[in-house]
Write a protein that holds these residues in place. Structure first.
Motif, PDB file in Angstrom:
ATOM      1  N   LYS A   1      34.601  39.557  48.268  1.00  0.00           N
ATOM      2  CA  LYS A   1      35.001  38.516  49.061  1.00  0.00           C
ATOM      3  C   LYS A   1      35.458  37.136  48.601  1.00  0.00           C
ATOM      4  CE  LYS A   1      34.384  40.339  53.719  1.00  0.00           C
ATOM      5  NZ  LYS A   1      35.560  40.050  54.552  1.00  0.00           N
TER       6      LYS A   1
ATOM      7  N   ASN B   1      54.303  42.974  50.057  1.00  0.00           N
ATOM      8  CA  ASN B   1      53.066  43.855  50.841  1.00  0.00           C
ATOM      9  C   ASN B   1      52.844  43.128  52.222  1.00  0.00           C
ATOM     10  OD1 ASN B   1      50.622  44.936  50.772  1.00  0.00           O
ATOM     11  ND2 ASN B   1      49.378  43.152  50.111  1.00  0.00           N
ATOM     12  N   LYS B   2      52.017  43.669  52.869  1.00  0.00           N
ATOM     13  CA  LYS B   2      51.557  43.430  54.203  1.00  0.00           C
ATOM     14  C   LYS B   2      52.646  43.412  55.313  1.00  0.00           C
ATOM     15  CE  LYS B   2      48.029  40.059  52.534  1.00  0.00           C
ATOM     16  NZ  LYS B   2      47.391  38.859  52.775  1.00  0.00           N
TER      17      LYS B   2
ATOM     18  N   ARG C   1      35.169  35.245  43.585  1.00  0.00           N
ATOM     19  CA  ARG C   1      35.506  36.359  42.558  1.00  0.00           C
ATOM     20  C   ARG C   1      36.668  35.737  41.781  1.00  0.00           C
ATOM     21  NH1 ARG C   1      38.276  38.758  47.331  1.00  0.00           N
ATOM     22  NH2 ARG C   1      40.627  38.451  46.608  1.00  0.00           N
ATOM     23  N   ARG C   2      37.300  34.683  42.116  1.00  0.00           N
ATOM     24  CA  ARG C   2      38.298  34.185  41.688  1.00  0.00           C
ATOM     25  C   ARG C   2      38.063  33.324  40.367  1.00  0.00           C
ATOM     26  NH1 ARG C   2      40.325  33.957  47.024  1.00  0.00           N
ATOM     27  NH2 ARG C   2      41.345  35.989  47.118  1.00  0.00           N
TER      28      ARG C   2
ATOM     29  N   ASP D   1      45.605  35.945  47.450  1.00  0.00           N
ATOM     30  CA  ASP D   1      45.754  36.552  48.734  1.00  0.00           C
ATOM     31  C   ASP D   1      47.021  37.485  49.105  1.00  0.00           C
ATOM     32  OD1 ASP D   1      43.156  36.073  50.049  1.00  0.00           O
ATOM     33  OD2 ASP D   1      43.994  34.245  50.967  1.00  0.00           O
TER      34      ASP D   1
ATOM     35  N   ASP E   1      52.521  45.420  57.600  1.00  0.00           N
ATOM     36  CA  ASP E   1      51.901  45.842  59.058  1.00  0.00           C
ATOM     37  C   ASP E   1      51.769  44.608  59.751  1.00  0.00           C
ATOM     38  OD1 ASP E   1      49.926  45.078  56.890  1.00  0.00           O
ATOM     39  OD2 ASP E   1      48.620  45.525  58.217  1.00  0.00           O
ATOM     40  N   ARG E   2      51.852  43.449  59.041  1.00  0.00           N
ATOM     41  CA  ARG E   2      51.705  42.150  59.757  1.00  0.00           C
ATOM     42  C   ARG E   2      53.323  41.584  59.933  1.00  0.00           C
ATOM     43  NH1 ARG E   2      47.543  38.500  56.664  1.00  0.00           N
ATOM     44  NH2 ARG E   2      45.578  39.742  57.235  1.00  0.00           N
TER      45      ARG E   2
ATOM     46  N   SER F   1      52.124  48.404  52.704  1.00  0.00           N
ATOM     47  CA  SER F   1      51.085  47.603  53.109  1.00  0.00           C
ATOM     48  C   SER F   1      49.774  48.545  52.173  1.00  0.00           C
ATOM     49  CB  SER F   1      50.731  48.210  54.584  1.00  0.00           C
ATOM     50  OG  SER F   1      49.605  47.550  55.028  1.00  0.00           O
ATOM     51  N   ALA F   2      49.366  47.360  51.280  1.00  0.00           N
ATOM     52  CA  ALA F   2      48.303  47.852  50.412  1.00  0.00           C
ATOM     53  C   ALA F   2      47.037  48.488  51.105  1.00  0.00           C
ATOM     54  CB  ALA F   2      48.154  47.157  49.389  1.00  0.00           C
ATOM     55  N   ILE F   3      46.626  47.691  51.863  1.00  0.00           N
ATOM     56  CA  ILE F   3      45.287  48.087  52.855  1.00  0.00           C
ATOM     57  C   ILE F   3      45.567  49.411  53.338  1.00  0.00           C
ATOM     58  CG2 ILE F   3      45.914  46.803  54.805  1.00  0.00           C
ATOM     59  CD1 ILE F   3      42.645  45.826  53.622  1.00  0.00           C
TER      60      ILE F   3
ATOM     61  N   GLY G   1      47.211  40.297  47.830  1.00  0.00           N
ATOM     62  CA  GLY G   1      46.905  41.570  47.781  1.00  0.00           C
ATOM     63  C   GLY G   1      46.801  42.413  46.561  1.00  0.00           C
ATOM     64  N   LYS G   2      46.711  41.658  45.330  1.00  0.00           N
ATOM     65  CA  LYS G   2      46.532  42.300  44.282  1.00  0.00           C
ATOM     66  C   LYS G   2      45.088  43.112  43.930  1.00  0.00           C
ATOM     67  CE  LYS G   2      44.780  40.165  40.219  1.00  0.00           C
ATOM     68  NZ  LYS G   2      44.959  38.977  39.179  1.00  0.00           N
ATOM     69  N   THR G   3      44.145  42.443  44.411  1.00  0.00           N
ATOM     70  CA  THR G   3      43.062  43.303  44.495  1.00  0.00           C
ATOM     71  C   THR G   3      43.293  44.525  45.267  1.00  0.00           C
ATOM     72  OG1 THR G   3      41.764  41.129  44.587  1.00  0.00           O
ATOM     73  CG2 THR G   3      40.231  42.976  44.694  1.00  0.00           C
ATOM     74  N   THR G   4      43.577  44.471  46.458  1.00  0.00           N
ATOM     75  CA  THR G   4      43.634  45.678  47.372  1.00  0.00           C
ATOM     76  C   THR G   4      44.634  46.725  46.842  1.00  0.00           C
ATOM     77  OG1 THR G   4      43.599  44.217  49.073  1.00  0.00           O
ATOM     78  CG2 THR G   4      44.249  46.375  49.498  1.00  0.00           C
TER      79      THR G   4
HETATM   80  P1  G4P Z   1      44.344  39.051  46.040  1.00  0.00           P
HETATM   81  O1  G4P Z   1      43.457  39.836  45.145  1.00  0.00           O
HETATM   82  O2  G4P Z   1      45.754  38.818  45.720  1.00  0.00           O
HETATM   83  O3  G4P Z   1      43.884  37.436  46.162  1.00  0.00           O
HETATM   84  O4  G4P Z   1      44.276  39.639  47.593  1.00  0.00           O
HETATM   85  P2  G4P Z   1      43.295  40.490  48.188  1.00  0.00           P
HETATM   86  O5  G4P Z   1      43.710  42.200  47.747  1.00  0.00           O
HETATM   87  O6  G4P Z   1      42.120  40.086  48.168  1.00  0.00           O
HETATM   88  O7  G4P Z   1      43.855  40.437  49.657  1.00  0.00           O
HETATM   89  C1  G4P Z   1      43.639  39.129  50.411  1.00  0.00           C
HETATM   90  C2  G4P Z   1      43.557  39.655  52.052  1.00  0.00           C
HETATM   91  O8  G4P Z   1      44.680  40.196  52.517  1.00  0.00           O
HETATM   92  C3  G4P Z   1      42.413  40.407  52.153  1.00  0.00           C
HETATM   93  O9  G4P Z   1      42.065  40.063  53.518  1.00  0.00           O
HETATM   94  C4  G4P Z   1      42.938  41.806  52.338  1.00  0.00           C
HETATM   95  O10 G4P Z   1      42.113  42.613  53.070  1.00  0.00           O
HETATM   96  C5  G4P Z   1      44.297  41.248  52.837  1.00  0.00           C
HETATM   97  N1  G4P Z   1      45.348  42.590  52.806  1.00  0.00           N
HETATM   98  C6  G4P Z   1      45.693  43.049  51.658  1.00  0.00           C
HETATM   99  N2  G4P Z   1      46.764  43.890  51.741  1.00  0.00           N
HETATM  100  C7  G4P Z   1      46.877  43.873  52.931  1.00  0.00           C
HETATM  101  C8  G4P Z   1      47.902  44.632  53.969  1.00  0.00           C
HETATM  102  O11 G4P Z   1      48.644  45.484  53.588  1.00  0.00           O
HETATM  103  N3  G4P Z   1      47.902  44.333  55.078  1.00  0.00           N
HETATM  104  C9  G4P Z   1      47.099  43.444  55.763  1.00  0.00           C
HETATM  105  N4  G4P Z   1      47.340  43.193  56.984  1.00  0.00           N
HETATM  106  N5  G4P Z   1      46.031  42.724  55.024  1.00  0.00           N
HETATM  107  C10 G4P Z   1      46.078  42.789  53.749  1.00  0.00           C
HETATM  108  P3  G4P Z   1      40.561  39.210  53.732  1.00  0.00           P
HETATM  109  O12 G4P Z   1      40.542  39.022  54.833  1.00  0.00           O
HETATM  110  O13 G4P Z   1      40.445  38.146  52.627  1.00  0.00           O
HETATM  111  O14 G4P Z   1      39.446  40.216  53.075  1.00  0.00           O
HETATM  112  P4  G4P Z   1      38.673  41.345  54.070  1.00  0.00           P
HETATM  113  O15 G4P Z   1      38.116  41.005  54.964  1.00  0.00           O
HETATM  114  O16 G4P Z   1      40.092  42.315  54.080  1.00  0.00           O
HETATM  115  O17 G4P Z   1      38.085  42.307  52.827  1.00  0.00           O
END
Ligand code: G4P
Length: 535
Positions: free
Chosen positions: A54, A147-148, A58-59, A28, A150-151, A263-265, A30-33
């Motif tokens: 989702k 990462n993240k 997948r894990r 969680d 933005d939160r 923020s990867a997303i 953010g590796k996948t992102t």
């Molecule tokens: P993982 O492979 O390490 O397990 O992590 P993954 O990339 O699946 O990211 C886990 C959750 O964190 C996802 O949300 C993803 O969208 C969110 N996320 C990744 N990068 C960022 C970021 O920079 N900022 C924020 N705010 N969130 C981020 P999810 O709810 O599990 O999935 P989805 O509904 O977004 O698809």
């Protein structure tokens, strides 16, 4: 940007531009992102969102494979290659499940660096710590992505302190976040004196880069409101005073990690990280082997199998052996020596995992990962060369710590269970023992979650539901010695004896006392908790 000292100035340019790495993180984070954004900037996919899958499902398998399945696109499992600027990146997937496994460890034997992704709100989590320790055992250089941002996330100094304290590594900021959570604006790039501003309106837009002449440049005020500006200037001043400056040599030695915030997303900070990988992560490194090391610039090809995956194509039961090239320039059709069997193999259809598709590899260089389809001859730990009897070392086999009996849910299909378990044993996903007395198989793993992973894979790949039940044994030891002595011992202790998938003899018990007694009473035998991968 500073130039990192290069370990091996003599490398041919094609090898020198390669960066082979893995991402380590807690689920969680953010590796996948992040992977997806790498592929996006590497030109391997066209649109973000293509490879997201989702949930927990997948894990249970490799993230890449599940992505492939969920999205029907061909992001190939286990290793992906893409170009970024002058660099060729080889990203090796670490298994996605949250339990430590041999597989994870072995994956890390195939890379030259790791990217540690942490969640800015959570800091260093348990899985990150475990994986980090594995990297440390190999002195792997580590680059960190927080990462993240933005939160709502933790205070920047607090995050850095936590990494320094929990992981005992020096941390140097490569960028510094401006604002946090809803107020997060972007970062000040401390290595290049740039301002990177995140585009909140469009997640896939890469940040605007504004070149400034240090933090007293009046241009800063045009982009950063007074309050945040003041805080930024104060914090960067403190950081420069209190935290170590980037020392590329210390990064290469695994003693210091540069940290980027992003923020990867939102595609923010990813390009800077990619540039950082190019600059500070090492080129393909020397591989330990016996009787001599293998240097990447050697003209002849050598490589080793670090992973075997079966059932990549459900239509046939071939296996793909993933080979990390340790040296040379490989060309398709080459005849290599399989050192363990001393037999030649012609590698006529190697696969290079270019992320856009799985392609036939016409050529590959030291540092690259190629897949070699085979019928089971290639095992984990095997070395391939152009004839020299070299054996790559350091690919570990772990002692199974948990043992359970595996039974087929449907007794009519027990035969298939045999096949399925043998396959997983060959992949290195588990140790499988056939007791001499009684029925069923005893499966040994390192982490409890591996039982769940196995059960779901056996069901998925063989259509066979299975149960894992407690075993009367808790330890397994391989028995070594003169053939007659091993045989005599086996006959006397039948209820404790089993064979592994190679037919080697194993002694099983639940008491350490038993193991000590055998060691005392049978000096002609040697018991070992692991079996070398290569014989
Ligand atoms: P993982 O492979 O390490 O397990 O992590 P993954 O990339 O699946 O990211 C886990 C959750 O964190 C996802 O949300 C993803 O969208 C969110 N996320 C990744 N990068 C960022 C970021 O920079 N900022 C924020 N705010 N969130 C981020 P999810 O709810 O599990 O999935 P989805 O509904 O977004 O698809």
């Amino acid at each position: 940007m500073l130039d990192a000292p290069k370990n091996r100035p003599e490398l041919p340019p094609e090898i020198a531009r390669r960066r082979t790495f893995a991402i380590i993180s807690h689920p969680d984070a953010g590796k996948t992102t992040l992977t997806e954004k790498f592929l996006l900037y590497g030109g391997a996919i066209q649109m973000a969102g293509q490879v997201r899958a989702k949930g927990e499902a997948r894990r249970t398998r490799s993230d890449f494979m599940q992505m492939e399945k969920d999205r029907g696109i061909s992001v190939s499992a286990s290793a992906m290659s893409f170009d970024y600027g002058q660099f060729r990146f080889n990203l090796v997937d670490t298994p996605g499940h949250s339990d430590f496994s041999e597989d994870t460890y072995r994956t890390l034997t195939a890379v030259d660096a790791a990217i540690m992704v942490i969640d800015g709100a959570k800091g260093v989590e348990s899985q990150t710590q475990k994986l980090f320790e594995v990297c440390r055992l190999r002195d792997l250089p580590i680059l960190t992505f927080c990462n993240k941002m933005d939160r709502e996330s933790r205070d920047t100094f607090e995050i850095i302190d936590e990494i320094q304290e929990m992981l005992a590594i020096h941390v140097t900021p490569a960028s510094w976040p401006i604002g946090v959570g809803r107020d997060f604006l972007g970062c000040y790039d401390m290595l290049n004196e740039r301002l990177e501003l995140m585009d909140r309106a469009d997640r896939n837009r890469v940040a605007a880069t504004i070149r400034i002449e240090g933090l007293d440049d009046p241009k800063l005020a045009e982009h950063v409101p007074a309050e945040l500006r003041e805080k930024l200037i104060e914090e960067v001043g403190m950081a420069r005073e209190l935290l170590p400056a980037l020392d590329p040599r210390a990064v290469l030695d695994g003693h210091m990690t540069p940290i980027w915030f992003g923020s990867a997303i939102n595609s923010f900070g990813v390009k800077e990280l990619m540039e950082g990988i190019g600059t500070y992560a090492p080129e393909p490194q020397v591989q330990h082997a016996e009787p001599r090391e293998i240097a990447p610039e050697e003209p002849t090809v050598a490589g080793f199998v670090f992973k075997v995956q079966a059932n990549m194509d459900p239509k046939h039961r071939d296996r793909v052996a993933f080979v990390r090239l340790a040296s040379g320039h490989f060309l398709r059709g080459m005849k290599l020596t399989h050192v363990r069997s001393k037999k030649p193999i012609t590698v006529s259809s190697p696969v290079l995992f270019l992320a856009a598709d799985r392609e036939l590899a016409e050529e590959a260089w030291a540092g690259d990962i190629i897949g070699i389809p085979n019928h089971g001859q290639l095992r984990i730990g095997d070395t391939l060369t152009e004839g020299e009897m070299l054996k790559v070392t350091g690919i570990p086999s772990f002692a199974p710590e948990l043992l359970k009996v595996c039974r087929a849910g449907d007794p009519m299909k027990a035969k298939h269970l045999d096949k399925a378990l043998m396959q997983f044993a060959e992949e290195g996903a588990a140790k499988v023992f056939k007791p001499m007395m009684g029925s069923g198989f005893i499966v040994g793993v390192v982490g409890a979650l591996q039982f769940e992973v196995l059960a779901s894979r056996i069901e998925l790949e063989y259509g066979l539901p299975v149960r894992f039940e407690p075993s009367q044994f808790t330890s397994a030891r391989w028995v070594h010695g003169d053939k007659a002595a091993v045989e005599a011992f086996t006959q006397k202790n039948k209820q404790h004896m089993a064979t592994d998938n190679d037919g080697d003899v194993v002694y099983m018990t639940r008491l350490q006392w038993d193991i000590d007694r055998v060691a005392r009473d049978h000096p002609e035998l040697r018991l070992s908790a692991t079996k070398e991968m290569q014989v």
